[in-house]
Write a protein that holds these residues in place. Structure first.
Motif, PDB file in Angstrom:
ATOM      1  N   MET A  29      72.276   4.436  19.296  1.00 49.09           N
ATOM      2  CA  MET A  29      71.548   4.579  18.131  1.00 49.09           C
ATOM      3  C   MET A  29      70.924   3.460  17.602  1.00 49.09           C
ATOM      4  N   THR A  30      71.581   2.404  17.504  1.00 50.00           N
ATOM      5  CA  THR A  30      70.980   1.309  17.037  1.00 50.00           C
ATOM      6  C   THR A  30      69.462   0.692  17.985  1.00 50.00           C
ATOM      7  N   PHE A  31      70.010   0.878  19.257  1.00 55.46           N
ATOM      8  CA  PHE A  31      68.896   0.561  20.254  1.00 55.46           C
ATOM      9  C   PHE A  31      67.666   1.584  19.715  1.00 55.46           C
ATOM     10  N   SER A  32      67.790   2.779  19.851  1.00 56.11           N
ATOM     11  CA  SER A  32      66.963   3.692  19.571  1.00 56.11           C
ATOM     12  C   SER A  32      65.957   3.582  18.363  1.00 56.11           C
ATOM     13  N   LYS A  33      66.788   3.091  17.346  1.00 57.23           N
ATOM     14  CA  LYS A  33      66.053   2.751  15.934  1.00 57.23           C
ATOM     15  C   LYS A  33      65.156   1.413  16.227  1.00 57.23           C
ATOM     16  N   THR A  34      65.695   0.288  16.787  1.00 59.27           N
ATOM     17  CA  THR A  34      65.318  -0.659  16.577  1.00 59.27           C
ATOM     18  C   THR A  34      64.429  -1.514  17.925  1.00 59.27           C
ATOM     19  N   PHE A  35      64.341  -0.803  19.017  1.00 64.29           N
ATOM     20  CA  PHE A  35      63.722  -1.294  20.413  1.00 64.29           C
ATOM     21  C   PHE A  35      62.307  -1.659  19.930  1.00 64.29           C
ATOM     22  N   ILE A  36      61.637  -0.679  19.295  1.00 68.07           N
ATOM     23  CA  ILE A  36      60.102  -0.715  18.994  1.00 68.07           C
ATOM     24  C   ILE A  36      59.885  -1.851  18.206  1.00 68.07           C
ATOM     25  N   PRO A  37      60.440  -2.110  17.030  1.00 65.74           N
ATOM     26  CA  PRO A  37      60.384  -3.162  16.071  1.00 65.74           C
ATOM     27  C   PRO A  37      60.478  -4.264  16.660  1.00 65.74           C
ATOM     28  N   VAL A  38      61.591  -4.645  17.711  1.00 62.93           N
ATOM     29  CA  VAL A  38      61.795  -5.697  18.359  1.00 62.93           C
ATOM     30  C   VAL A  38      60.973  -6.158  19.330  1.00 62.93           C
ATOM     31  N   PHE A  39      60.481  -5.102  20.132  1.00 62.49           N
ATOM     32  CA  PHE A  39      59.327  -5.736  21.079  1.00 62.49           C
ATOM     33  C   PHE A  39      57.805  -5.755  20.291  1.00 62.49           C
ATOM     34  N   ARG A  40      57.596  -5.252  19.096  1.00 60.44           N
ATOM     35  CA  ARG A  40      56.385  -5.352  18.255  1.00 60.44           C
ATOM     36  C   ARG A  40      56.370  -6.866  17.978  1.00 60.44           C
ATOM     37  N   SER A  41      57.630  -7.316  17.371  1.00 58.75           N
ATOM     38  CA  SER A  41      57.772  -8.542  16.672  1.00 58.75           C
ATOM     39  C   SER A  41      57.902  -9.587  17.712  1.00 58.75           C
ATOM     40  N   MET A  42      58.260  -9.266  19.154  1.00 58.88           N
ATOM     41  CA  MET A  42      58.013 -10.282  20.284  1.00 58.88           C
ATOM     42  C   MET A  42      56.619 -10.810  20.276  1.00 58.88           C
ATOM     43  N   ILE A  43      55.777  -9.573  20.463  1.00 57.47           N
ATOM     44  CA  ILE A  43      54.513  -9.521  20.775  1.00 57.47           C
ATOM     45  C   ILE A  43      53.631 -10.532  19.529  1.00 57.47           C
ATOM     46  N   GLU A  44      54.077 -10.088  18.388  1.00 57.48           N
ATOM     47  CA  GLU A  44      53.610 -10.822  17.256  1.00 57.48           C
ATOM     48  C   GLU A  44      53.807 -12.110  17.444  1.00 57.48           C
ATOM     49  N   VAL A  45      55.021 -12.769  17.819  1.00 56.85           N
ATOM     50  CA  VAL A  45      55.264 -14.253  17.842  1.00 56.85           C
ATOM     51  C   VAL A  45      54.527 -14.871  18.965  1.00 56.85           C
ATOM     52  N   VAL A 102      76.679  -5.089  23.455  1.00 60.01           N
ATOM     53  CA  VAL A 102      77.137  -4.802  22.252  1.00 60.01           C
ATOM     54  C   VAL A 102      76.278  -3.647  21.555  1.00 60.01           C
ATOM     55  N   ILE A 103      75.140  -3.563  21.895  1.00 60.00           N
ATOM     56  CA  ILE A 103      74.451  -2.608  21.094  1.00 60.00           C
ATOM     57  C   ILE A 103      74.671  -1.264  21.513  1.00 60.00           C
ATOM     58  N   SER A 104      74.567  -0.254  20.453  1.00 63.46           N
ATOM     59  CA  SER A 104      74.991   1.036  20.540  1.00 63.46           C
ATOM     60  C   SER A 104      73.644   1.729  20.816  1.00 63.46           C
ATOM     61  N   ASN A 142      80.726  -1.939  27.344  1.00 62.10           N
ATOM     62  CA  ASN A 142      79.722  -1.225  26.526  1.00 62.10           C
ATOM     63  C   ASN A 142      78.460  -0.723  27.091  1.00 62.10           C
ATOM     64  N   ALA A 143      77.881  -1.177  28.183  1.00 63.17           N
ATOM     65  CA  ALA A 143      76.957  -0.950  28.832  1.00 63.17           C
ATOM     66  C   ALA A 143      77.031   0.482  29.487  1.00 63.17           C
ATOM     67  N   GLU A 144      78.271   0.771  29.958  1.00 57.94           N
ATOM     68  CA  GLU A 144      78.785   2.000  30.640  1.00 57.94           C
ATOM     69  C   GLU A 144      78.890   3.100  29.635  1.00 57.94           C
ATOM     70  N   TYR A 173      76.076   7.980  27.402  1.00 59.33           N
ATOM     71  CA  TYR A 173      75.467   8.779  26.489  1.00 59.33           C
ATOM     72  C   TYR A 173      74.427   9.687  26.690  1.00 59.33           C
ATOM     73  N   PHE A 174      73.750   9.317  27.815  1.00 57.82           N
ATOM     74  CA  PHE A 174      72.508  10.243  28.402  1.00 57.82           C
ATOM     75  C   PHE A 174      72.928  11.330  29.003  1.00 57.82           C
ATOM     76  N   THR A 175      72.976  12.514  28.106  1.00 58.68           N
ATOM     77  CA  THR A 175      73.100  13.964  28.818  1.00 58.68           C
ATOM     78  C   THR A 175      72.128  15.018  28.024  1.00 58.68           C
ATOM     79  N   GLU A 176      71.950  15.904  28.843  1.00 63.60           N
ATOM     80  CA  GLU A 176      71.161  16.914  28.190  1.00 63.60           C
ATOM     81  C   GLU A 176      71.707  17.822  27.298  1.00 63.60           C
TER      82      GLU A 176
END
Length: 516
Positions: free
Chosen positions: A253-269, A249-251, A316-318, A323-326
């Motif tokens: 842009m959303t992944f780019s903005k949230t993956f660092i906070p998500v992984f940080r929060s995971m480690i905090e928990v 489901v994730i886009s 959605n994954a496809e 999205y990844f092009t130079e």
């Protein structure tokens, strides 16, 4: 929506009388006194309705009732809204009609009751939020409440994914969360990580670890994780991705903005369960240290999770991979965004079609290897089975041989005793009866030993035959195992290029995901 009728009278026309807020408030106060707490809408009976009219002194005064009808109707609706139950009410002097809006129209009434009960529990937890704040920015709801919430869904045979989805919506609404806040279901708890802006660190101080020195962070890490924390991270990472970074489901842009906070929060928990209370102020710094230490590993696991969606042809994954092009694009706010192509260590670029093609090959490779793994496991199991049978037969053989040795020792002794009794009989005729009686018993014992010896000898022959057959069977099974091992080795050699390419692309994708 489900229709709930208390009797068959016609629904009256709506009254246009002005609704007095004071009357509405008074009626709600009355409802709070006459109804049980957490009442479910469909449990609001005609008896409750008439009790309310009596308390309002309207039970036999229809002309007064009509003046307050709309206020009563609104009060009942507002009363149930207090417990997040959405109802429509039509009332008359002697009846009422209620429509209950279920959480999901496809749910059963029993499941909706569970959802309602859980909503009440989560409301209570929110009101006691201060009890569950180990850190100012982190709510940690203990296992006992998580289990209580999930139990009703389990009883109604709801999937854990569905149960978490409903719970996530309830928590999000009741705790009034911002879109940047994160909810986790990890290690049997519900964790809510509130968004906090980056900590302001004075100039001249290392900013990587929230102002903590790298030396202190290294010491802290070795103190709590002498064997490393990666196994703990790996254990929860799939759940974190499913809950917070779901590639179905994730886009981008959303992944780019949230993956660092998500992984940080995971480690905090994770750290909350390990770090002592005195070290909790350093959790933000230690989280940054651990994230840097295992960042590439986390992203490699994440990229493989994404590739798994590609393998299963998730649209959605496809789209995500496509999205990844130079190239540089302009977003809706007019900002330039640099996009990056998936480029492996051999400097090959991978577009969406190439990744899909590789994953289809990889899928067939896994199927082929898994099938041969199963054949090999069965062949090995049969060898183990033959070896176990031979060992069991040898054990039985040893026991029979040991008993035959004992019999071999006992027979001469019994024979000598019989000869001695015969001599004694000839020398002492006066004791003949007693001696004969003893001879009969001894002779029976002797015959019993002879019979036992014959049976054991026969059993040994059978066992020896079984061992011979089992040895032959083992030899054949070992040949089969060797054959399957060769096939397995051949398959691994044949599929190695595909697996190597998969690892190469997974690694390249991990580096691409890291670029923001």
């Amino acid at each position: 929506m489900r229709l709930f009728k208390m009797n068959e009278h016609n629904t009256p026309q709506a009254d246009t009388t002005f609704v007095n807020p004071k009357i509405v408030s008074d009626v709600i106060d009355l409802l709070n006194t006459i109804l049980p707490k957490n009442l479910y809408a469909l449990d609001f009976t005609l008896e409750h309705y008439f009790t309310l009219l009596k308390k309002l002194s309207l039970y036999e005064k229809e002309e007064y009732f009509n003046d307050k009808k709309e206020a009563i109707k609104k009060a009942i609706i507002n009363y149930f809204a207090q417990s997040n139950q959405d109802v429509d009410i039509n009332v008359s002097f002697k009846t009422f009609t209620m429509h209950k809006h279920f959480f999901d129209h496809s749910n059963s009434e029993k499941l909706d009751r569970t959802i309602h009960r859980n909503r009440a529990l989560i409301n209570d937890l929110e009101s006691r939020k201060a009890e569950f704040l180990p850190l100012p920015f982190l709510v940690s709801i203990p296992n006992e409440y998580y289990t209580q919430i999930m139990q009703g869904y389990i009883e109604h045979q709801q999937s854990m994914e569905s149960a978490r989805y409903i719970t996530r919506q309830q928590v999000d609404h009741i705790f009034s969360l911002d879109e940047r806040d994160i909810i986790f279901f990890l290690r049997g708890k519900i964790s809510i990580r509130y968004f906090t802006p980056p900590k302001k660190i004075p100039e001249g101080i290392d900013k990587r670890f929230s102002g903590e020195s790298i030396e202190n962070m290294e010491i802290m890490y070795q103190t709590y994780f002498p064997e490393g924390i990666w196994p703990m991270i790996e254990e929860v990472l799939d759940d974190v991705l499913k809950d917070g970074l779901n590639f179905s489901v994730i886009s981008n842009m959303t992944f780019s903005k949230t993956f660092i906070p998500v992984f940080r929060s995971m480690i905090e928990v994770l750290l909350l369960d390990i770090v002592s209370e005195s070290d909790r102020p350093k959790i933000e710094g230690q989280t940054g240290y651990i994230l840097r230490l295992h960042f590439q590993k986390i992203l490699l696991h994440t990229s493989k999770n994404l590739l798994n969606f590609i393998e299963n042809r998730n649209k959605n994954a496809e789209k995500f991979i496509n999205y990844f092009t130079e190239e540089t694009i302009i977003d809706m706010n007019g900002n330039k965004i640099q996009k990056y192509a998936i480029t492996d260590k051999r400097n090959n670029r991978w577009n969406c079609s190439a990744v899909i093609s590789l994953m289809m090959q990889y899928k067939q490779t896994k199927i082929k290897v898994a099938a041969q793994d199963e054949v090999l496991a069965i062949a090995q199991e049969r060898v183990n089975e033959s070896e176990k049978d031979i060992e069991s037969e040898k054990k039985s053989k040893h026991n029979f041989e040991k008993e035959l040795e004992e019999i071999a020792k006992l027979l001469p002794d019994a024979d000598m005793k019989l000869m001695s009794l015969k001599e004694k009989l000839s020398l002492n005729p006066e004791e003949s009866e007693a001696i004969k009686s003893e001879m009969v018993l001894l002779n029976d014992y002797y015959n019993e030993l002879i019979t036992k010896k014959k049976n054991h000898t026969a059993q040994l022959e059978v066992i020896n035959s079984k061992i011979t057959n089992k040895m032959s069977e083992l030899a054949q099974r070992n040949i089969k195992l060797t054959y399957e091992q060769k096939i397995h080795k051949t398959i691994l050699e044949q599929t190695a290029p595909v697996i190597e390419m998969y690892e190469l692309v997974a690694d390249a994708l991990a580096f691409t995901l890291a670029k923001r």
